[in-house]
Design a protein around this motif. Sequence first.
Motif, PDB file in Angstrom:
ATOM      1  N   VAL A  21       0.842  -1.207   0.000  1.00 10.27           N
ATOM      2  CA  VAL A  21       0.000   0.000   0.000  1.00 10.27           C
ATOM      3  C   VAL A  21       0.873   1.252   0.000  1.00 10.27           C
ATOM      4  CG1 VAL A  21      -1.656   1.345   1.357  1.00 10.27           C
ATOM      5  CG2 VAL A  21      -1.953  -1.137   1.121  1.00 10.27           C
ATOM      6  N   SER A  22       1.960   1.235   0.783  1.00 11.77           N
ATOM      7  CA  SER A  22       2.812   2.419   0.907  1.00 11.77           C
ATOM      8  C   SER A  22       3.521   2.761  -0.396  1.00 11.77           C
ATOM      9  CB  SER A  22       3.845   2.217   2.024  1.00 11.77           C
ATOM     10  OG  SER A  22       4.829   1.257   1.647  1.00 11.77           O
ATOM     11  N   ILE A  23       3.797   1.755  -1.256  1.00 11.26           N
ATOM     12  CA  ILE A  23       4.500   2.036  -2.526  1.00 11.26           C
ATOM     13  C   ILE A  23       3.539   2.068  -3.708  1.00 11.26           C
ATOM     14  CG2 ILE A  23       6.647   1.046  -1.661  1.00 11.26           C
ATOM     15  CD1 ILE A  23       6.093  -1.467  -3.320  1.00 11.26           C
ATOM     16  N   GLY A  24       2.225   1.931  -3.450  1.00  2.00           N
ATOM     17  CA  GLY A  24       1.238   2.084  -4.503  1.00  2.00           C
ATOM     18  C   GLY A  24       0.921   0.840  -5.291  1.00  2.00           C
ATOM     19  N   LEU A  25       1.422  -0.315  -4.896  1.00  2.63           N
ATOM     20  CA  LEU A  25       1.047  -1.546  -5.596  1.00  2.63           C
ATOM     21  C   LEU A  25      -0.410  -1.907  -5.318  1.00  2.63           C
ATOM     22  CD1 LEU A  25       4.043  -4.057  -5.356  1.00  2.63           C
ATOM     23  CD2 LEU A  25       3.109  -2.956  -7.377  1.00  2.63           C
ATOM     24  N   LEU A  26      -0.867  -1.618  -4.123  1.00  2.00           N
ATOM     25  CA  LEU A  26      -2.271  -1.776  -3.754  1.00  2.00           C
ATOM     26  C   LEU A  26      -2.827  -0.405  -3.401  1.00  2.00           C
ATOM     27  CD1 LEU A  26      -2.078  -4.944  -1.434  1.00  2.00           C
ATOM     28  CD2 LEU A  26      -2.920  -4.866  -3.792  1.00  2.00           C
ATOM     29  N   ASN A  27      -4.032  -0.127  -3.878  1.00  2.00           N
ATOM     30  CA  ASN A  27      -4.653   1.178  -3.612  1.00  2.00           C
ATOM     31  C   ASN A  27      -6.057   0.996  -3.051  1.00  2.00           C
ATOM     32  OD1 ASN A  27      -2.552   2.958  -4.637  1.00  2.00           O
ATOM     33  ND2 ASN A  27      -3.044   2.115  -6.653  1.00  2.00           N
ATOM     34  N   PRO A  28      -6.158   0.522  -1.800  1.00  2.00           N
ATOM     35  CA  PRO A  28      -7.489   0.336  -1.208  1.00  2.00           C
ATOM     36  C   PRO A  28      -8.136   1.672  -0.862  1.00  2.00           C
ATOM     37  CG  PRO A  28      -5.793  -0.045   0.434  1.00  2.00           C
ATOM     38  CD  PRO A  28      -5.076   0.169  -0.868  1.00  2.00           C
ATOM     39  N   ARG A  29      -9.461   1.656  -0.794  1.00  2.00           N
ATOM     40  CA  ARG A  29     -10.181   2.857  -0.388  1.00  2.00           C
ATOM     41  C   ARG A  29     -10.035   3.041   1.122  1.00  2.00           C
ATOM     42  NH1 ARG A  29     -13.205   0.142  -4.096  1.00  2.00           N
ATOM     43  NH2 ARG A  29     -13.774   1.299  -5.988  1.00  2.00           N
ATOM     44  N   ASN A  30     -10.060   4.283   1.522  1.00  2.00           N
ATOM     45  CA  ASN A  30      -9.964   4.588   2.952  1.00  2.00           C
ATOM     46  C   ASN A  30     -11.343   4.620   3.571  1.00  2.00           C
ATOM     47  OD1 ASN A  30      -7.188   4.848   3.013  1.00  2.00           O
ATOM     48  ND2 ASN A  30      -7.266   6.982   2.345  1.00  2.00           N
ATOM     49  N   SER A  31     -11.440   4.028   4.758  1.00  2.00           N
ATOM     50  CA  SER A  31     -12.666   4.082   5.545  1.00  2.00           C
ATOM     51  C   SER A  31     -12.290   4.604   6.917  1.00  2.00           C
ATOM     52  CB  SER A  31     -13.298   2.693   5.637  1.00  2.00           C
ATOM     53  OG  SER A  31     -14.463   2.728   6.446  1.00  2.00           O
ATOM     54  N   GLY A  32     -12.340   5.918   7.052  1.00  2.00           N
ATOM     55  CA  GLY A  32     -11.853   6.543   8.278  1.00  2.00           C
ATOM     56  C   GLY A  32     -10.339   6.437   8.321  1.00  2.00           C
ATOM     57  N   SER A  33      -9.799   5.839   9.384  1.00  2.00           N
ATOM     58  CA  SER A  33      -8.354   5.704   9.540  1.00  2.00           C
ATOM     59  C   SER A  33      -7.846   4.361   9.035  1.00  2.00           C
ATOM     60  CB  SER A  33      -7.970   5.866  11.018  1.00  2.00           C
ATOM     61  OG  SER A  33      -8.598   4.853  11.792  1.00  2.00           O
ATOM     62  N   GLN A  34      -8.745   3.530   8.496  1.00  2.00           N
ATOM     63  CA  GLN A  34      -8.358   2.204   8.058  1.00  2.00           C
ATOM     64  C   GLN A  34      -8.577   2.041   6.563  1.00  2.00           C
ATOM     65  OE1 GLN A  34     -10.647  -0.458  10.546  1.00  2.00           O
ATOM     66  NE2 GLN A  34      -8.995  -0.569  12.070  1.00  2.00           N
ATOM     67  N   ASN A  35      -7.821   1.106   5.992  1.00  2.00           N
ATOM     68  CA  ASN A  35      -7.981   0.783   4.592  1.00  2.00           C
ATOM     69  C   ASN A  35      -9.099  -0.244   4.424  1.00  2.00           C
ATOM     70  OD1 ASN A  35      -5.802   2.366   3.559  1.00  2.00           O
ATOM     71  ND2 ASN A  35      -4.364   0.837   4.356  1.00  2.00           N
ATOM     72  N   ASN A  36      -9.834  -0.105   3.334  1.00  2.00           N
ATOM     73  CA  ASN A  36     -10.931  -1.020   3.042  1.00  2.00           C
ATOM     74  C   ASN A  36     -10.605  -1.765   1.751  1.00  2.00           C
ATOM     75  OD1 ASN A  36     -13.384  -2.330   3.069  1.00  2.00           O
ATOM     76  ND2 ASN A  36     -14.470  -0.655   2.035  1.00  2.00           N
ATOM     77  N   THR A  38     -11.114  -4.491  -1.248  1.00  2.00           N
ATOM     78  CA  THR A  38     -12.264  -5.018  -1.988  1.00  2.00           C
ATOM     79  C   THR A  38     -11.800  -6.111  -2.937  1.00  2.00           C
ATOM     80  OG1 THR A  38     -12.006  -3.425  -3.786  1.00  2.00           O
ATOM     81  CG2 THR A  38     -13.329  -2.717  -1.884  1.00  2.00           C
ATOM     82  N   GLU A  39     -12.744  -6.595  -3.749  1.00  2.00           N
ATOM     83  CA  GLU A  39     -12.403  -7.606  -4.748  1.00  2.00           C
ATOM     84  C   GLU A  39     -11.367  -7.085  -5.728  1.00  2.00           C
ATOM     85  OE1 GLU A  39     -13.359 -10.769  -4.868  1.00  2.00           O
ATOM     86  OE2 GLU A  39     -14.408 -10.493  -2.970  1.00  2.00           O
ATOM     87  N   ARG A  40     -11.366  -5.768  -5.960  1.00  2.00           N
ATOM     88  CA  ARG A  40     -10.373  -5.188  -6.860  1.00  2.00           C
ATOM     89  C   ARG A  40      -8.960  -5.424  -6.325  1.00  2.00           C
ATOM     90  NH1 ARG A  40     -10.135   1.203  -7.280  1.00  2.00           N
ATOM     91  NH2 ARG A  40      -9.217   0.831  -5.225  1.00  2.00           N
ATOM     92  N   GLU A  41      -8.765  -5.208  -5.023  1.00  2.00           N
ATOM     93  CA  GLU A  41      -7.440  -5.438  -4.426  1.00  2.00           C
ATOM     94  C   GLU A  41      -7.079  -6.926  -4.405  1.00  2.00           C
ATOM     95  OE1 GLU A  41      -8.379  -1.811  -4.336  1.00  2.00           O
ATOM     96  OE2 GLU A  41      -9.571  -2.918  -2.848  1.00  2.00           O
ATOM     97  N   LEU A  42      -8.109  -7.791  -4.257  1.00  2.00           N
ATOM     98  CA  LEU A  42      -7.841  -9.226  -4.334  1.00  2.00           C
ATOM     99  C   LEU A  42      -7.322  -9.599  -5.717  1.00  2.00           C
ATOM    100  CD1 LEU A  42     -10.885 -10.786  -2.419  1.00  2.00           C
ATOM    101  CD2 LEU A  42      -8.482 -10.829  -1.715  1.00  2.00           C
ATOM    102  N   SER A  43      -7.946  -9.023  -6.741  1.00  2.00           N
ATOM    103  CA  SER A  43      -7.491  -9.273  -8.113  1.00  2.00           C
ATOM    104  C   SER A  43      -6.079  -8.739  -8.332  1.00  2.00           C
ATOM    105  CB  SER A  43      -8.465  -8.631  -9.103  1.00  2.00           C
ATOM    106  OG  SER A  43      -8.020  -8.808 -10.429  1.00  2.00           O
ATOM    107  N   ASP A  44      -5.841  -7.527  -7.818  1.00  2.00           N
ATOM    108  CA  ASP A  44      -4.497  -6.943  -7.948  1.00  2.00           C
ATOM    109  C   ASP A  44      -3.449  -7.814  -7.247  1.00  2.00           C
ATOM    110  OD1 ASP A  44      -5.413  -4.846  -9.429  1.00  2.00           O
ATOM    111  OD2 ASP A  44      -5.382  -3.384  -7.778  1.00  2.00           O
ATOM    112  N   MET A  45      -3.791  -8.325  -6.069  1.00  2.00           N
ATOM    113  CA  MET A  45      -2.833  -9.133  -5.322  1.00  2.00           C
ATOM    114  C   MET A  45      -2.516 -10.431  -6.054  1.00  2.00           C
ATOM    115  SD  MET A  45      -0.789  -9.467  -2.820  1.00  2.00           S
ATOM    116  CE  MET A  45      -1.196  -8.393  -1.442  1.00  2.00           C
ATOM    117  N   LYS A  46      -3.531 -11.055  -6.664  1.00  2.00           N
ATOM    118  CA  LYS A  46      -3.284 -12.273  -7.438  1.00  2.00           C
ATOM    119  C   LYS A  46      -2.319 -11.998  -8.577  1.00  2.00           C
ATOM    120  CE  LYS A  46      -7.686 -14.591  -6.465  1.00  2.00           C
ATOM    121  NZ  LYS A  46      -8.962 -15.099  -7.044  1.00  2.00           N
TER     122      LYS A  46
END
Length: 413
Positions: A21-36, A38-46
């Motif tokens: 997340v810190s280097i931009g490989l994953l870009n989850p949406r923010n939900s308050g102070s935490q990352n949220n 989704t299936e998009r990030e699951l696809s990116d991680m695969k």
Amino acid sequence: MKVGQFSERTGVSRNTIRYYVSIGLLNPRNSGSQNNFTERELSDMKLIQRLKYQRFTLNEIQDIMAILRGSNRVEPETMEYLVAALKAKKIEIDEEAKELKNIQKTIDADIVRVSSSYTPRENRKTGLPLRALPLLVCPRCGKRLKVVNAEIDSDCIFSGELRCECGMKASIENGIVKTGNLYIEDDDQPDLRRGVYQAVDFRRSVHLAYNYIESRLQQLDLSDKVIMESNVNGVFYLFNHLELVPDDCLIIVTDKYPETLEMYKHLIEMLDIERDIVYIADASCNYPLKPGCVDLYISFISENEHQLYHQNTFIEECGRYFKEDSEALGVYIDYGDAPQTYQNLKHLYPHVIRPVYSIEHTAHEYHDMGFDFQMTELNQIDSWESKEYAFQCNVKGEAVRVWGFDAIRNAGE
């Protein structure tokens, strides 16, 4: 989903996910102070995991991910870029595979070379040097020992018996003098796999200490000298540095375990180097040696080793074997600034009474024996991982210091 659930579903650690997340490989949406996630990030991680498996670097994966995020993955330029990247990686891996095959060949050659290098040489059998006999005296009455029932070749004794008129006896077995004074306690054992050399925390100190002793040895005139090293079940310095000792020297090696001496004798016989060595197996300090016969004493943590099993320092008990102008050159582990470590040591070796692992106490004892004692700090270890031998006593955060020392006996005192 939160990072914990995302970690469970992907099998990737939380720290790695946060780094992506810190280097931009994953870009989850923010939900308050935490990352949220989704299936998009699951696809990116695969995709990230697949590209990593294909040996793409993180920088290369970042470039690919950036291209894909700006496309629908159908544009000709995007697909041409991906195909070109995959082909380039395939060429790179092909070249690496060729190199790995070449490396494999060199490894196979080294396996053969190393396997054949430790085949014992039949002509390297050694024994008790005949030239050492004048130095062997009765520890009870001081008379010169006689050799009986001996198997002798031109310059050494392989087996036999040492006897004195007073009744003292010692055997010579496979060229090793065995006094019969055996160590029978269960708080130590022969280190026949030389495990102390593998202690991760101690390795750097060992090499620094090697350099310290070697630099001093190169300044000394060792021709025709008698050199002694004791307690080699801990560390045997001369074993790795016999080339520093002239071939006209006489080396005396002592330890409480015959098995340790037998191991090192066998290993030295496998080396392409010849030195006259007297091996004495004795758990006490009443060696069958003539007082005042040793010119140089090598103590590579030998004092530390000795103090774990004796109430006095080695120099107190064995100083009588050293000449009036002798020298002691060594390495010492000091627990002076490690109180809890010291207490752990005392608990592990409960029969120890006097101060151990104290450079100040050892220096004092050398001074009492007429030595000018000079010491140099070689290394400081603040964090320990080793859980064997006395190293298991060390507490992280407590500084353990490694000292080199050079002690010269003043014949005028």
